[in-house]
Design a protein around this motif. Structure first.
Motif, PDB file in Angstrom:
ATOM      1  N   ASP A 123      25.683  44.985  37.060  1.00  8.32           N
ATOM      2  CA  ASP A 123      25.917  43.656  36.491  1.00  8.32           C
ATOM      3  C   ASP A 123      27.154  43.045  37.137  1.00  8.32           C
ATOM      4  O   ASP A 123      28.137  42.715  36.471  1.00  8.32           O
ATOM      5  CB  ASP A 123      26.077  43.740  34.968  1.00  8.32           C
ATOM      6  CG  ASP A 123      25.930  42.380  34.294  1.00  8.32           C
ATOM      7  OD1 ASP A 123      25.713  41.389  35.020  1.00  8.32           O
ATOM      8  OD2 ASP A 123      26.046  42.305  33.066  1.00  8.32           O
ATOM      9  N   HIS A 126      29.029  39.902  35.842  1.00  8.13           N
ATOM     10  CA  HIS A 126      29.774  40.174  34.615  1.00  8.13           C
ATOM     11  C   HIS A 126      31.069  40.907  34.920  1.00  8.13           C
ATOM     12  O   HIS A 126      32.121  40.607  34.340  1.00  8.13           O
ATOM     13  CB  HIS A 126      28.928  41.002  33.646  1.00  8.13           C
ATOM     14  CG  HIS A 126      29.690  41.528  32.470  1.00  8.13           C
ATOM     15  ND1 HIS A 126      30.018  40.725  31.392  1.00  8.13           N
ATOM     16  CD2 HIS A 126      30.228  42.752  32.206  1.00  8.13           C
ATOM     17  CE1 HIS A 126      30.703  41.437  30.510  1.00  8.13           C
ATOM     18  NE2 HIS A 126      30.849  42.671  30.978  1.00  8.13           N
ATOM     19  N   ASN A 129      33.570  38.434  36.375  1.00  7.46           N
ATOM     20  CA  ASN A 129      34.079  37.538  35.335  1.00  7.46           C
ATOM     21  C   ASN A 129      35.064  38.255  34.425  1.00  7.46           C
ATOM     22  O   ASN A 129      36.085  37.681  34.016  1.00  7.46           O
ATOM     23  CB  ASN A 129      32.926  36.965  34.509  1.00  7.46           C
ATOM     24  CG  ASN A 129      32.102  35.957  35.298  1.00  7.46           C
ATOM     25  OD1 ASN A 129      32.567  35.386  36.273  1.00  7.46           O
ATOM     26  ND2 ASN A 129      30.862  35.754  34.876  1.00  7.46           N
ATOM     27  N   ASP A 130      34.769  39.505  34.089  1.00  8.74           N
ATOM     28  CA  ASP A 130      35.661  40.272  33.222  1.00  8.74           C
ATOM     29  C   ASP A 130      37.014  40.502  33.892  1.00  8.74           C
ATOM     30  O   ASP A 130      38.068  40.375  33.263  1.00  8.74           O
ATOM     31  CB  ASP A 130      35.010  41.603  32.865  1.00  8.74           C
ATOM     32  CG  ASP A 130      35.815  42.386  31.830  1.00  8.74           C
ATOM     33  OD1 ASP A 130      36.027  41.852  30.726  1.00  8.74           O
ATOM     34  OD2 ASP A 130      36.234  43.527  32.123  1.00  8.74           O
TER      35      ASP A 130
END
Length: 226
Positions: A123, A126, A129-130
């Motif tokens: 992912d 994700h 972004n995290d």
């Protein structure tokens, strides 16, 4: 076919190892968890944590280059291990060391994505972004900021790309043509695509006009828009 089979085995082994590391973290067995990560780095990539800590992110990317091609899925797999290590370091109250490693991991993830890494393996969007929420964006190196700009454009996040563009401008770390080409390419897109990317057509037009005025008037390239 060989590449696909290799990746399937790699991801399966990574999943099992990360599950084991998670259990060790829950038990506060940090040293054992770090051993597991280092052993995986050695077994899969013939690397070790100490070496990767000593290298710049650009040098690490070169380790995963095969001729003209970056083996992006191997790169993001190694980065995933380093991200887990960084999290453990933070949990051990080694904040500075962990945060430094998070920034390096961000660079590696961005490189993997830009070079065609499969976003479904871990992912990847994700994870990026995290990390962007965890690191101090203003402290990214010019090289990482350039990758972030390219990644944002690639993902259709045009407002984020513009923010990155102006951070680089504020550091005098890019030239006129990069920004000009950015806005001109956006003008070729449909208005609804620009809206989804957070940068409506009118803002793109204004952005190109301001960009051209900055350089045509010899204005000192200091950040003003973000």
């Amino acid at each position: 076919m060989y590449r696909k089979d290799y990746l399937l085995r790699l991801v399966e082994e990574m999943t099992q190892m990360l599950s084991k590391v998670f259990g060790l973290k829950q038990q506060k067995k940090h040293t054992e968890a770090l051993w597991e990560i280092d052993e995986m780095l050695s077994r899969q990539f013939r690397l070790n944590s100490k070496l990767l800590h000593s290298l710049s992110p650009e040098d690490i990317v070169q380790l995963f280059r095969n001729g003209e091609i970056v083996e992006a899925d191997k790169l993001q797999s190694a980065a995933r291990l380093l991200e887990e290590e960084a999290d453990i370091l933070v949990d051990m109250d080694k904040q500075e060391e962990g945060n430094t490693l998070f920034v390096k991991v961000l660079h590696l993830y961005l490189s993997a994505s830009i070079h065609g890494g499969d976003p479904r393996l871990y992912d990847l969007p994700h994870r990026i972004n995290d990390l962007l929420k965890r690191v101090r964006i203003q402290e990214l190196s010019d090289a990482t900021e350039h990758l972030l700009f390219t990644y944002a454009v690639q993902e259709g996040k045009f407002a984020s790309a513009e923010d990155s563009l102006y951070r680089l401008l504020g550091r005098e770390a890019l030239d006129y043509e990069i920004g000009k080409l950015f806005y001109e390419r956006l003008l070729a897109l449909q208005p609804e695509v620009l809206e989804r990317g957070g940068l409506p057509l009118i803002e793109v037009e204004e952005g190109l006009k301001e960009w051209n005025e900055r350089f045509s008037h010899g204005i000192d390239p200091k950040i003003t828009r973000c």
